[in-house]
Each structure stands twice: as C-alpha cells, then as structure tokens.
Write a protein that holds these residues in place. Structure first.
Motif, PDB file in Angstrom:
ATOM      1  N   TYR A   1      -1.018  12.421  -2.688  1.00  0.00           N
ATOM      2  CA  TYR A   1      -1.580  13.729  -2.356  1.00  0.00           C
ATOM      3  C   TYR A   1      -0.454  14.735  -2.162  1.00  0.00           C
ATOM      4  O   TYR A   1       0.374  14.576  -1.268  1.00  0.00           O
ATOM      5  N   ALA A   2      -0.441  15.738  -3.007  1.00  0.00           N
ATOM      6  CA  ALA A   2       0.620  16.746  -2.921  1.00  0.00           C
ATOM      7  C   ALA A   2       0.389  17.603  -1.680  1.00  0.00           C
ATOM      8  O   ALA A   2      -0.755  17.877  -1.319  1.00  0.00           O
ATOM      9  N   PRO A   3       1.474  18.014  -1.021  1.00  0.00           N
ATOM     10  CA  PRO A   3       1.284  18.909   0.124  1.00  0.00           C
ATOM     11  C   PRO A   3       0.693  20.245  -0.319  1.00  0.00           C
ATOM     12  O   PRO A   3       0.952  20.703  -1.433  1.00  0.00           O
ATOM     13  N   ASN A   4      -0.089  20.824   0.552  1.00  0.00           N
ATOM     14  CA  ASN A   4      -0.696  22.123   0.304  1.00  0.00           C
ATOM     15  C   ASN A   4       0.400  23.172   0.038  1.00  0.00           C
ATOM     16  O   ASN A   4       1.279  23.379   0.870  1.00  0.00           O
TER      17      ASN A   4
ATOM     18  N   GLY B   1      11.833   8.522  19.325  1.00  0.00           N
ATOM     19  CA  GLY B   1      11.175   9.540  18.510  1.00  0.00           C
ATOM     20  C   GLY B   1      10.873   8.940  17.142  1.00  0.00           C
ATOM     21  O   GLY B   1      11.228   7.787  16.860  1.00  0.00           O
ATOM     22  N   HIS B   2      10.259   9.762  16.295  1.00  0.00           N
ATOM     23  CA  HIS B   2       9.892   9.309  14.953  1.00  0.00           C
ATOM     24  C   HIS B   2      11.109   8.775  14.204  1.00  0.00           C
ATOM     25  O   HIS B   2      12.158   9.409  14.233  1.00  0.00           O
ATOM     26  N   VAL B   3      10.952   7.672  13.497  1.00  0.00           N
ATOM     27  CA  VAL B   3      12.044   7.203  12.638  1.00  0.00           C
ATOM     28  C   VAL B   3      11.667   7.155  11.161  1.00  0.00           C
ATOM     29  O   VAL B   3      12.518   7.343  10.302  1.00  0.00           O
ATOM     30  N   LEU B   4      10.394   6.857  10.876  1.00  0.00           N
ATOM     31  CA  LEU B   4       9.936   6.956   9.488  1.00  0.00           C
ATOM     32  C   LEU B   4       8.739   7.897   9.503  1.00  0.00           C
ATOM     33  O   LEU B   4       7.824   7.709  10.302  1.00  0.00           O
ATOM     34  N   THR B   5       8.745   8.878   8.632  1.00  0.00           N
ATOM     35  CA  THR B   5       7.622   9.826   8.642  1.00  0.00           C
ATOM     36  C   THR B   5       7.653  10.751   7.430  1.00  0.00           C
ATOM     37  O   THR B   5       8.734  11.105   6.950  1.00  0.00           O
ATOM     38  N   PRO B   6       6.488  11.117   6.947  1.00  0.00           N
ATOM     39  CA  PRO B   6       6.455  12.205   5.964  1.00  0.00           C
ATOM     40  C   PRO B   6       6.754  13.520   6.683  1.00  0.00           C
ATOM     41  O   PRO B   6       6.656  13.589   7.908  1.00  0.00           O
ATOM     42  N   LEU B   7       7.097  14.557   5.935  1.00  0.00           N
ATOM     43  CA  LEU B   7       7.274  15.887   6.528  1.00  0.00           C
ATOM     44  C   LEU B   7       6.222  16.819   5.924  1.00  0.00           C
ATOM     45  O   LEU B   7       5.993  16.802   4.710  1.00  0.00           O
ATOM     46  N   PRO B   8       5.577  17.633   6.779  1.00  0.00           N
ATOM     47  CA  PRO B   8       4.476  18.468   6.270  1.00  0.00           C
ATOM     48  C   PRO B   8       4.986  19.533   5.302  1.00  0.00           C
ATOM     49  O   PRO B   8       6.071  20.081   5.484  1.00  0.00           O
ATOM     50  N   GLY B   9       4.199  19.778   4.288  1.00  0.00           N
ATOM     51  CA  GLY B   9       4.598  20.791   3.311  1.00  0.00           C
ATOM     52  C   GLY B   9       5.726  20.327   2.430  1.00  0.00           C
ATOM     53  O   GLY B   9       6.240  21.080   1.607  1.00  0.00           O
TER      54      GLY B   9
END
Ligand code: WT7
Length: 692
Positions: A7-10, A464-472
C-alpha cells in the motif's frame, strides 16, 4: 506464498511529511549508522545541557561479553534534566499556553485539560512534596496509578529531582506490586483511592495497603504513600450535578479522614489512611511552592525503571537513563508519528507499560505536542468510545494495540460509521504482530485508506521504536514492521549464530546500541548480560524471530523463547506455572500459548493433580483465581486441562511442542520417539476438556 499487497503512502501525507521518500529515509539511515555523532547532533542541540558532553565521548559501548562487561554510554560528561527539557524549555519558547494534555475520564462527562505552564507548576509543587518527604536523587519512587494527569505529574516530579520512578501497571495484583516495591526498594508510593474501569470499581489504595504490608513482612518498609483523591473528586462533582449543590466535598480536595464521598455516593468506598504514612495528594500539594529548581543529572544517570517478565525467575527491572533516552523518545515520536504543531495525538496505552512512558509522556512532551490521555476502556459507555474521542478532540495520530483493534472489529462497522474520523492522518499499532485482517480493517474502516499505518516493533528494553514504517514514506505491507529506525542495525542470525543475509528467517538481534536502549537490569548487571548478550556474543538478543522478504522488509514472527503475549501483555509460561504448582492439589504444571482470535495468544494450562486430589471445577476455579490474584487479571488462563502425565523426554524435559499440539487439537504431533512414555500423548488428547 502469495506476494503480499503493498500500500503506497497517501501522496497528500507524503507531501508534507518530515521524511517524505524512501530515498530520504535511506540517506538519513546511512548517516545514522556511519556517523552517529553527526546524525544525533542536531537532536542533541534542541535540548538544554547544563554541561555539554566531553568531546570524543559521544558514544562508547561494548556488546561483546568475551571482551569485557557490556557497557553502553551516550553523551558521557553531559548533564541535564529531562523535566526541564520537556516543560521549562517549551514554556520559555513562548508555548506555555499550549495544551499538553486533554484528559478524558472513564465517564464521558468527566474531562479536563492542562497547559504546559500549568503542568510545570504542578510538577514543581509535587517535586517539592517529594523532597519534603525525604526523596532524593537516585531514590526510587513506586507509582501505581490510573490514567489521570497526576501520574504524569508524579513521573516528571521524580525526573525534576533526579529520583527514579518505578511504575507498576495498576492492573497488576498486590503480590506483583509487592515484588516490584521490594526489588526496587522504593521509598515512597504514589497511588489513587479508587478508579472506575467501565462500570467496575477498583480500589487501588486497598491493593497498595496489602502490597506495602507484604513488602514490610519481607523487610522493606515504604515510608510514605501519597493518595490522589480521584474518585472522591469525581463523586463530589457528580453528586453536585445530581443534587444541584456540592455534596460532602467541594470537588477540589478530599477531607483527610477518608470518608469523603460516602454521603450520597454509591461508588465510593472508604479508604484506610495510616497515620504518618499515608497522605492525601491535595493536602500535600496545597502549600507546596510552584517552582522547584531542577537537579542536573548525568546523561547516564537513571531516569526510570520498569519491570518486564523474564522467561525465568523474577521480573526484570529494565533501567533507562537520561540523555540518550530523551533524544531517542523525541526523535522516534517526531518521525514515526510525523507529528506537526497543532496536531492532536492520542496513544491509548496505559502509563504502566513502556508505551505509556515513551509515547504518552516523554516523546510527546519532548516535542511540545498536544496529546489525549484516556482513562477509560474502548467499550464504555458504548463500543464506539474510541471513535467518539477521536472526533471530540480531532485526533490526527492514533496509536493502539492489535488486540484492541480485533476486539472492536467484532462489533462491525456500524459503531465506527457513526463518527467522521476525518482528522486522522497516522494510525499506529504496537505490542504484538498485527494480523493482515486487522491491519486491513484498521486501514480501510478507521483510516479510510487515507492514513499511513505504522506497525511499530519494540520492547520495554529498547525504550522506543526500533523497527517501523514511516508515515508518508514507507510503502506498507500489512503485518510488516518493515525497516529499522535511525541508529538501529538489525541482524538475523541462524541457530549457529551465522548471519542470514538477504531473504530468510532467523533470530532478531541488534549489533550496536541506539540512544534509547536500556543500560542494565536494576541491581543485576550479571542477569542483564546473561539474558540479552550471552546467546550470541556481540549482539543484543530481542527474543523474537523475524523474516526478511525479497524487498528487505522485516516481519516479526513472534517470541522464540518461552514467553507469550496475551493482549499485548508479555509474560512467561514459567511464571504462570510457578503460581499453579503453589496450589496444594497440584504436583506439576506446564503452560503453553495458543492463538486466540482477540487476545492474540492465550494461556492453555496442563495440570497434574497430586495423589488423592480431585480434578474438578472447584480446582480449576481456584487455580484461575490464584493466577488472577498473584499476577493480574490479564494472565487469566483460558483453559486448564487435567494432565495425569506430561510428555517428558527421558532426561525429564517437557516436550512443549507436543502440548501446543494438544492445545490446538492437532494430532500431527511429529516425532515423539524420544518421549519416556509415548502413551501420555493419546491420554492428553482424550482429556481435552469440552470447553477447550
Ligand atoms: C514484545 C515486547 C513495545 C511496547 C509494548 C510491548 C512483541 C511488540 C510488536 C510488533 C510484533 C511485537 C514482541 C516484543 N511486539 N511490538 N509491532 N510486531 N511483535 O512491550 O511488553 O516489552 O513486549 O512484544 O514479541 O519482544 P513488551
């Protein structure tokens, strides 16, 4: 396996995002790994350091136990104060009137707000209260609180004077609280009289009384307990509304004999206040000055400790320190939620968990953000409570757990469609792997296919977060934690400790520290090294497995040790087993995890009764009660099965994979030739209780 959809970011989100393309992410990531000092310097400079770090001492560490003790040091030589950086700095920048928190109570009629300026004053007052009660730098302060603003005030007051908060989630039993008070040797305890969760009244102070007694029996006396008049205050307000006048108390302070609210109030229960030990919050705060000079502490001085379950033995007191944690909480919050001024952010986690520490308190406040704090449950007064709160405050970033999403999906789309949810931009998930079905519902029904979903993988230990997508930025795959955050270098290792390059599966480990990772286990550096660094020398071992796909995305596959995750609560099979065998009628117990449609996983317990003991409903009820009381309601066993024999190898080791098959009623048990008695397996299948 089918290639999962991407899913591509908006594009609308991407246009204004802090990080708006994978190219930008990759460039920043490479810098964070190759030149950590250069990468973190701009973050460092945003904050106030009373003394700067010693040149050349930005980062030093050793992960390899064969070379010496494990050590992690960021910003050596620097001194600062976290509370000062969160509050004074924001006020000094002219943002004192900005709302720090909208507080939303269990009852929708009960809500309030607090600005940065006011929060600073309250924190200073409570810091002075703590000092009056003899709390000094380095002392531990236990906290057992509902989701009220006072919990944030108490945490930051500790930080202001260099004290170390040790929060126990207020869903834990008195035994669990006692164990944590004892281990941390907390001098003072902050709690509340009672709390309402949905329609249920829970008397926190009673639980604290039992816990303090228990700790005292075992040699540690809590000198002082400060009690927030939470329900007393609510009752007074509601009574005033019902009767047209204030009834009993005036809504701003409770009276000291603990009988407030009894007149005319159904919910409120009398609280026992022990003379010279127990004090009401409001009375303590009344004369406390609203300014308090911050205590400057070293970057590596402790900020807080927080217990997490270990696969063996007592819970582990994960210790986080000051400078690195501040930088990391601030940076992950900013980028992972793409927070911008005027956004309203809401994380539903309780402050009793690490998510509440980093992403209800430290991360948002370090960014001068406006957040919602919610006391209640997603189901009260209706199953649309979350969605109604999102609309009420125009929430732009919403962060919750897969178990909550799954439990809300059950009610269908109707409760969601009653609300607009148009303010949402980013949806977060945390605590356990999110199944694609829940991901898609979250994406489509809540996010209207316009929001980015960030599936954040991290742990109490990682800070804190170590693996994560980034919005946008990151193209999303449902269920993938995707890529490492800045400064984090994940590695997959096989059984033999060989690095798995490219696509493949293995143990998820990290080969270098990021600023926010834990530094030790409180009072037990030996155990810290043993648990996290001994399996693969040179690596921090998460205890999770992960898979890397052809596109380099990481998918966390779950625990590789005897831990299980019930509704996002991590616990070990061993701790539940040890509670079960304490029962006089039980000789042996083995607990395994079984998948559960809402909780993610649940506890399936096998119990061998003692000679002469009867296995009946009375026993299983007693055992369930015992687990509830000793650990907490969330650890409640789903199934307890009679197991006259357990599948053991000749060396006496329980073959848990067989038990997992029995729990699933899956006859495909694999090779059982090493069992001492293969007949046990058929007996176990025959004994499955009807409710299983
Ligand atoms: C364990 C850590 C991080 C705060 C809440 C839990 C599991 C956590 C994810 C995720 C897959 C996840 C892991 C981890 N976990 N987030 N996004 N995908 N698994 O903190 O109690 O320390 O538990 O939760 O198994 O090791 P925690």
């Amino acid at each position: 396996m089918d290639k999962p959809a991407v899913y591509a970011p908006n594009p609308k989100l991407a246009k204004n995002a802090h990080i708006s393309s994978m190219a930008q992410y990759k460039e920043m990531y490479a810098k964070s790994i190759d030149k950590p000092e250069e990468f973190w310097l701009p973050v460092y400079k945003q904050f106030h350091w009373e003394t700067p770090y010693t040149p050349g001492k930005f980062l030093s560490y050793n992960f390899d136990t064969e070379k010496g003790p494990v050590e992690i040091k960021w910003l050596d030589g620097a001194t600062t104060n976290v509370c000062y950086n969160l509050l004074d700095r924001t006020v000094r920048c002219g943002n004192g009137d900005r709302i720090a928190y909208y507080w939303e109570g269990n009852d929708p009629e009960d809500y309030s707000r607090i600005t940065y300026k006011k929060l600073l004053q309250e924190v200073c007052r409570f810091a002075n209260v703590l000092k009056d009660h003899g709390v000094q730098k380095g002392d531990r302060v236990a906290i057992y609180m509902p989701m009220v603003l006072e919990v944030v005030i108490a945490m930051l007051a500790c930080s202001r004077i260099g004290a170390v908060h040790a929060i126990t989630f207020a869903g834990f039993s008195s035994d669990s609280l006692a164990e944590r008070i004892l281990d941390s040797k907390s001098k003072l305890l902050v709690t509340a009289d009672c709390v309402m969760r949905g329609e249920k009244l829970i008397c926190l102070k009673d639980i604290c009384d039992t816990a303090m007694d228990r700790a005292a029996e075992q040699g540690h006396v809590v000198e002082c307990c400060i009690v927030v008049e939470h329900l007393a205050r609510l009752n007074a307000t509601l009574n005033a509304q019902d009767n047209g006048h204030a009834n009993g108390t005036n809504g701003t302070n409770g009276n000291s004999n603990g009988t407030n609210g009894t007149n005319g109030s159904a919910a409120y229960k009398k609280v026992d206040m022990k003379e010279d030990r127990d004090f009401w919050w409001t009375e303590e705060m009344e004369d406390a000055p609203s300014s308090c000079y911050p205590v400057w502490v070293s970057a590596e001085d402790p900020l807080f400790m927080l217990y997490t379950s270990g696969s063996t033995g007592k819970p582990k007191g994960v210790l986080h320190t000051t400078g690195g944690y501040l930088m990391y909480a601030a940076t992950t919050f900013k980028y992972v939620f793409d927070y911008k001024p005027n956004d309203v952010y809401w994380c539903t986690a309780d402050v009793g968990w690490i998510t509440g520490h980093t992403y209800v308190v430290y991360g948002p406040l370090a960014n001068g953000a406006t957040s919602v704090i919610f006391e209640g449950t997603p189901f009260y007064p209706g199953n649309d409570r979350y969605w109604s709160v999102i609309d009420k405050y125009k929430v732009s970033q919403f962060y919750t757990a897969p178990t909550a999403i799954r439990s809300l999906m059950k009610f269908g789309d109707e409760p969601v469609l009653k609300h607009s949810l148009a303010s949402l931009k980013v949806l977060g998930s945390v605590g356990e792997p999110i199944n694609p079905e829940a991901w898609l519902w979250y994406y489509k029904m809540i996010g209207k296919e316009e929001c980015s979903i960030v599936d954040t993988f991290w742990q109490t230990e990682t800070g804190g977060h170590v693996l994560t997508p980034l919005p946008g930025c990151t193209p999303m795959k449902p269920g993938a934690a995707s890529f490492p955050f800045f400064g984090v270098q994940p590695v997959l290792l096989d059984e033999a400790g060989k690095v798995v390059e490219g696509p493949g599966e293995g143990y998820l480990v990290f080969n270098r520290p990021w600023p926010g990772m834990m530094r030790t286990l409180f009072g037990n550096h030996e155990r810290f090294q043993q648990v996290y660094f001994s399996r693969f020398p040179g690596y921090y071992c998460t205890g999770d497995g992960a898979r890397r796909d052809e596109d380099g995305y990481l998918w966390v596959t779950g625990r590789v040790d005897d831990m299980l995750n019930v509704s996002g609560h991590l616990m070990s099979t061993a701790e539940v087993e040890s509670v079960l065998v304490e029962h006089a009628s039980v000789s042996e117990a083995a607990v395994v995890s079984r998948p559960h449609p809402v909780k993610g996983e649940c506890l399936y317990c096998f119990v061998t009764p003692n000679e002469g003991a009867v296995f009946d409903k009375k026993l299983t009820d007693e055992l369930k009660k015992q687990v509830r009381e000793r650990i907490g309601p969330f650890a409640m066993p789903e199934v307890i099965q009679n197991a006259p024999g357990l599948p053991k190898t000749r060396s006496g080791k329980i073959m848990r994979r067989v038990l997992r098959k029995v729990a699933l009623n899956d006859r495909d048990v694999g090779d059982i030739s090493t069992l001492a008695d293969e007949g046990v397996v058929d007996q176990l299948f025959a004994n499955r209780p009807p409710e299983a």
